[in-house]
Design a protein around this motif. Structure first.
Motif, PDB file in Angstrom:
ATOM      1  N   ALA A   1       0.857  -1.183   0.000  1.00 54.15           N
ATOM      2  CA  ALA A   1       0.000   0.000   0.000  1.00 54.15           C
ATOM      3  C   ALA A   1       0.893   1.232   0.000  1.00 54.15           C
ATOM      4  O   ALA A   1       2.022   1.195   0.515  1.00 54.15           O
ATOM      5  CB  ALA A   1      -0.896  -0.011   1.230  1.00 54.15           C
ATOM      6  N   PHE A   2       0.406   2.303  -0.604  1.00 54.21           N
ATOM      7  CA  PHE A   2       1.208   3.520  -0.674  1.00 54.21           C
ATOM      8  C   PHE A   2       0.412   4.701  -0.149  1.00 54.21           C
ATOM      9  O   PHE A   2      -0.791   4.829  -0.402  1.00 54.21           O
ATOM     10  CB  PHE A   2       1.660   3.761  -2.108  1.00 54.21           C
ATOM     11  CG  PHE A   2       2.583   2.689  -2.599  1.00 54.21           C
ATOM     12  CD1 PHE A   2       3.954   2.774  -2.376  1.00 54.21           C
ATOM     13  CD2 PHE A   2       2.080   1.566  -3.239  1.00 54.21           C
ATOM     14  CE1 PHE A   2       4.803   1.768  -2.798  1.00 54.21           C
ATOM     15  CE2 PHE A   2       2.922   0.549  -3.664  1.00 54.21           C
ATOM     16  CZ  PHE A   2       4.298   0.654  -3.446  1.00 54.21           C
ATOM     17  N   ASP A   3       1.101   5.540   0.582  1.00 49.69           N
ATOM     18  CA  ASP A   3       0.461   6.719   1.175  1.00 49.69           C
ATOM     19  C   ASP A   3       1.541   7.734   1.484  1.00 49.69           C
ATOM     20  O   ASP A   3       2.703   7.381   1.643  1.00 49.69           O
ATOM     21  CB  ASP A   3      -0.293   6.329   2.452  1.00 49.69           C
ATOM     22  CG  ASP A   3      -1.368   7.352   2.818  1.00 49.69           C
ATOM     23  OD1 ASP A   3      -2.543   6.970   2.857  1.00 49.69           O
ATOM     24  OD2 ASP A   3      -1.017   8.531   3.035  1.00 49.69           O
ATOM     25  N   ASN A   4       1.153   8.995   1.562  1.00 52.55           N
ATOM     26  CA  ASN A   4       2.143  10.015   1.890  1.00 52.55           C
ATOM     27  C   ASN A   4       2.070  10.466   3.336  1.00 52.55           C
ATOM     28  O   ASN A   4       2.917  11.214   3.804  1.00 52.55           O
ATOM     29  CB  ASN A   4       1.994  11.231   0.973  1.00 52.55           C
ATOM     30  CG  ASN A   4       2.742  11.027  -0.325  1.00 52.55           C
ATOM     31  OD1 ASN A   4       3.753  10.329  -0.352  1.00 52.55           O
ATOM     32  ND2 ASN A   4       2.243  11.628  -1.391  1.00 52.55           N
ATOM     33  N   GLU A   5       1.052   9.980   4.037  1.00 45.34           N
ATOM     34  CA  GLU A   5       0.910  10.335   5.447  1.00 45.34           C
ATOM     35  C   GLU A   5       2.072   9.731   6.238  1.00 45.34           C
ATOM     36  O   GLU A   5       2.208   8.496   6.300  1.00 45.34           O
ATOM     37  CB  GLU A   5      -0.427   9.778   5.954  1.00 45.34           C
ATOM     38  CG  GLU A   5      -0.894  10.371   7.263  1.00 45.34           C
ATOM     39  CD  GLU A   5      -1.261  11.831   7.130  1.00 45.34           C
ATOM     40  OE1 GLU A   5      -0.849  12.623   7.983  1.00 45.34           O
ATOM     41  OE2 GLU A   5      -1.952  12.187   6.130  1.00 45.34           O
ATOM     42  N   VAL A   6       2.883  10.580   6.812  1.00 43.53           N
ATOM     43  CA  VAL A   6       4.082  10.076   7.499  1.00 43.53           C
ATOM     44  C   VAL A   6       3.709   9.143   8.652  1.00 43.53           C
ATOM     45  O   VAL A   6       4.385   8.159   8.919  1.00 43.53           O
ATOM     46  CB  VAL A   6       4.929  11.254   8.038  1.00 43.53           C
ATOM     47  CG1 VAL A   6       6.248  10.730   8.610  1.00 43.53           C
ATOM     48  CG2 VAL A   6       5.201  12.254   6.924  1.00 43.53           C
ATOM     49  N   GLY A   7       2.608   9.446   9.298  1.00 39.87           N
ATOM     50  CA  GLY A   7       2.189   8.633  10.443  1.00 39.87           C
ATOM     51  C   GLY A   7       1.938   7.179  10.108  1.00 39.87           C
ATOM     52  O   GLY A   7       2.160   6.297  10.941  1.00 39.87           O
ATOM     53  N   THR A   8       1.464   6.924   8.882  1.00 41.04           N
ATOM     54  CA  THR A   8       1.073   5.554   8.551  1.00 41.04           C
ATOM     55  C   THR A   8       2.160   4.771   7.821  1.00 41.04           C
ATOM     56  O   THR A   8       2.176   3.548   7.901  1.00 41.04           O
ATOM     57  CB  THR A   8      -0.189   5.560   7.664  1.00 41.04           C
ATOM     58  OG1 THR A   8       0.039   6.431   6.572  1.00 41.04           O
ATOM     59  CG2 THR A   8      -1.399   6.009   8.450  1.00 41.04           C
ATOM     60  N   THR A   9       3.038   5.457   7.099  1.00 39.07           N
ATOM     61  CA  THR A   9       4.037   4.714   6.338  1.00 39.07           C
ATOM     62  C   THR A   9       4.936   3.943   7.297  1.00 39.07           C
ATOM     63  O   THR A   9       5.326   4.443   8.346  1.00 39.07           O
ATOM     64  CB  THR A   9       4.895   5.644   5.450  1.00 39.07           C
ATOM     65  OG1 THR A   9       5.441   6.687   6.257  1.00 39.07           O
ATOM     66  CG2 THR A   9       4.064   6.244   4.351  1.00 39.07           C
ATOM     67  N   GLY A  10       5.248   2.726   6.887  1.00 34.73           N
ATOM     68  CA  GLY A  10       6.046   1.865   7.743  1.00 34.73           C
ATOM     69  C   GLY A  10       5.181   0.840   8.444  1.00 34.73           C
ATOM     70  O   GLY A  10       5.631  -0.261   8.745  1.00 34.73           O
ATOM     71  N   ASP A  11       3.920   1.173   8.688  1.00 36.40           N
ATOM     72  CA  ASP A  11       3.005   0.224   9.323  1.00 36.40           C
ATOM     73  C   ASP A  11       2.842  -1.024   8.453  1.00 36.40           C
ATOM     74  O   ASP A  11       2.972  -0.964   7.234  1.00 36.40           O
ATOM     75  CB  ASP A  11       1.602   0.839   9.514  1.00 36.40           C
ATOM     76  CG  ASP A  11       1.608   1.936  10.569  1.00 36.40           C
ATOM     77  OD1 ASP A  11       2.717   2.279  11.053  1.00 36.40           O
ATOM     78  OD2 ASP A  11       0.532   2.438  10.897  1.00 36.40           O
ATOM     79  N   VAL A  12       2.541  -2.116   9.099  1.00 37.79           N
ATOM     80  CA  VAL A  12       2.250  -3.349   8.372  1.00 37.79           C
ATOM     81  C   VAL A  12       0.885  -3.860   8.813  1.00 37.79           C
ATOM     82  O   VAL A  12       0.645  -4.075   9.992  1.00 37.79           O
ATOM     83  CB  VAL A  12       3.322  -4.425   8.651  1.00 37.79           C
ATOM     84  CG1 VAL A  12       2.948  -5.729   7.965  1.00 37.79           C
ATOM     85  CG2 VAL A  12       4.678  -3.949   8.171  1.00 37.79           C
ATOM     86  N   ILE A  13      -0.052  -3.961   7.855  1.00 31.01           N
ATOM     87  CA  ILE A  13      -1.381  -4.464   8.158  1.00 31.01           C
ATOM     88  C   ILE A  13      -1.615  -5.731   7.367  1.00 31.01           C
ATOM     89  O   ILE A  13      -1.456  -5.733   6.146  1.00 31.01           O
ATOM     90  CB  ILE A  13      -2.466  -3.425   7.771  1.00 31.01           C
ATOM     91  CG1 ILE A  13      -2.233  -2.122   8.528  1.00 31.01           C
ATOM     92  CG2 ILE A  13      -3.856  -3.977   8.057  1.00 31.01           C
ATOM     93  CD1 ILE A  13      -3.166  -1.015   8.102  1.00 31.01           C
ATOM     94  N   ASN A  14      -2.003  -6.782   8.066  1.00 28.70           N
ATOM     95  CA  ASN A  14      -2.345  -8.024   7.369  1.00 28.70           C
ATOM     96  C   ASN A  14      -1.189  -8.461   6.454  1.00 28.70           C
ATOM     97  O   ASN A  14      -1.407  -8.929   5.337  1.00 28.70           O
ATOM     98  CB  ASN A  14      -3.626  -7.786   6.550  1.00 28.70           C
ATOM     99  CG  ASN A  14      -4.317  -9.092   6.173  1.00 28.70           C
ATOM    100  OD1 ASN A  14      -4.019 -10.141   6.733  1.00 28.70           O
ATOM    101  ND2 ASN A  14      -5.218  -9.016   5.223  1.00 28.70           N
ATOM    102  N   GLY A  15       0.027  -8.240   6.923  1.00 25.08           N
ATOM    103  CA  GLY A  15       1.193  -8.633   6.144  1.00 25.08           C
ATOM    104  C   GLY A  15       1.529  -7.704   4.997  1.00 25.08           C
ATOM    105  O   GLY A  15       2.378  -7.997   4.165  1.00 25.08           O
ATOM    106  N   CYS A  16       0.851  -6.556   4.957  1.00 23.72           N
ATOM    107  CA  CYS A  16       1.042  -5.622   3.850  1.00 23.72           C
ATOM    108  C   CYS A  16       1.638  -4.322   4.369  1.00 23.72           C
ATOM    109  O   CYS A  16       1.061  -3.655   5.223  1.00 23.72           O
ATOM    110  CB  CYS A  16      -0.312  -5.384   3.185  1.00 23.72           C
ATOM    111  SG  CYS A  16      -0.326  -4.062   1.987  1.00 23.72           S
ATOM    112  N   ARG A  17       2.789  -3.958   3.842  1.00 26.07           N
ATOM    113  CA  ARG A  17       3.521  -2.782   4.324  1.00 26.07           C
ATOM    114  C   ARG A  17       3.015  -1.516   3.655  1.00 26.07           C
ATOM    115  O   ARG A  17       2.731  -1.505   2.462  1.00 26.07           O
ATOM    116  CB  ARG A  17       5.007  -3.003   3.995  1.00 26.07           C
ATOM    117  CG  ARG A  17       5.914  -1.864   4.323  1.00 26.07           C
ATOM    118  CD  ARG A  17       6.774  -2.172   5.557  1.00 26.07           C
ATOM    119  NE  ARG A  17       7.850  -1.190   5.683  1.00 26.07           N
ATOM    120  CZ  ARG A  17       9.050  -1.378   5.170  1.00 26.07           C
ATOM    121  NH1 ARG A  17       9.333  -2.478   4.502  1.00 26.07           N
ATOM    122  NH2 ARG A  17       9.987  -0.430   5.333  1.00 26.07           N
TER     123      ARG A  17
END
Lengths: 216, 216
Positions: A120-136
DNA sequence: TAGATTGTTAATCGATTAACAATC
DNA sequence: TAGATTGTTAATCGATTAACAATC
């Protein structure tokens, strides 16, 4: 083995939308121990016209029904799953890791339909790096390189309406061939790229209209 | 004030599905400072036919366009939001708090469309009692009483396909009038109850078919 | 006024349904 | 065989598009 006859029948969008319902019904009948099923039975249970059912089945499978008997359920299931692409896995990326994006990433049901969200891709600094359901979740700046390297051909847009066209352009630059768009926006994309709109807003409008009508 | 003329025009499903795209486009033009817009402009930007646009607008709003000028954007927005029901809140319950159900509960975007999920129901002991996005997950046994007490008229089905009809029956017993069904199953419900199917399986099939075609 | 745009009536197009011969 | 069911060709229905007079 389904390749014997490549039928170039053009299936209408309406017909394609009926396919998942056929498939589910067939699986239920198989579960119940049935071996064959008639177009009439399918039509009755799905509240459709039986000629329509026969045409639909003929369009997506090379199987012929037997007069006085019907169709082999297992054959139909095999053909239909093949046609709907549930057997081969499609890798996809998602752009926009807001609440809808995260929701879709965490949904485990897509794999049944052959969809695998790999990043997944996003520009929100808070969320980048998170891993959900095995998806970074990664910064959008990495998307183009990522998609090209892994040869990803499907992009899912879950950004807000205002940013949807920009997200689309990003995906196009990344070499994406098909887009699943959850934003209620018409996207401008080349003819050869498929844009499949998931129109939840319209669904909700349908509900709203019904309620208004009832309470009038 | 939009009540002056109650137009009994029957809007087709296809037309209704175009509405959210009109609305979004109108908002964008308003944002850009435009006051009026012609059907031709709308049609070009959404890749539609301009006569179709005029018919659609006429069907959902009482506003007349001015020859040589077009339509007042703000008037159209007001009428359309009114028509789509984005202004009045619809309370809904959700049945099936698996990954899709939880995903929808945690999605914050539905409020823009006037939908408010007030409670979720599930029989999984592990999940009942949890609160997601301010929404409590309760045992299904409490649903009927809950819906009747709060006069909830919308139910969202996010259970697996096999349990969808049972969930539907539960909702019907709870007095629900409209169902938003995410399971790829035809639901049997009385004529006067609206069943709105969200057909993600079909969308994915569309993507799959496209990819198959490209890589052939 | 001339040109652009509207709204409506008529024509076209495509999907659905009806009719029917073929077959197990 | 008789009856049920198939697949196909023709008719119907509804949505989209074209043509055009009306109007600002």
């Amino acid at each position: 083995m389904n390749q014997q006859k490549r039928n170039p029948v053009i299936v209408s969008v309406q017909a394609l939308q009926r396919m998942p319902y056929y498939l589910q019904l067939l699986k239920e009948h198989k579960q119940a121990g049935d071996i064959v099923i008639s177009a009439k039975t399918i039509a009755t249970e799905l509240r459709l016209n039986d000629v329509q059912v026969r045409k639909d089945l003929a369009a997506v499978s090379s199987i012929k029904g037997k007069p006085n008997t019907g169709f082999e359920i297992q054959d139909l299931i095999d053909n239909m799953e093949d046609y709907l692409g549930y057997n081969n896995v499609m890798d996809a990326v998602l752009i926009g890791a807001g609440s809808l994006g995260k929701a879709l990433i965490s949904y485990k049901g897509f794999e049944n339909y052959g969809l695998n969200i790999v990043a997944a891709f996003d520009n929100e600094v808070g969320t980048t790096g998170d891993v959900i359901n095995g998806c970074r979740i990664r910064p959008v700046s990495e998307m183009e390189e990522f998609c090209k390297r892994l040869r990803i051909h499907i992009g899912i847009i879950t950004v807000p309406a205002q940013s949807a066209q920009a997200a689309c352009d990003n995906l196009l630059a990344s070499g994406i061939l098909a887009i699943w768009n959850f934003a209620p926006v018409h996207l401008n994309a080349p003819e050869n790229v498929l844009v499949q709109n998931e129109n939840m807003a319209a669904s909700l409008a349908m509900l709203s209209r019904k309620l208004k009508e009832m309470t009038r």
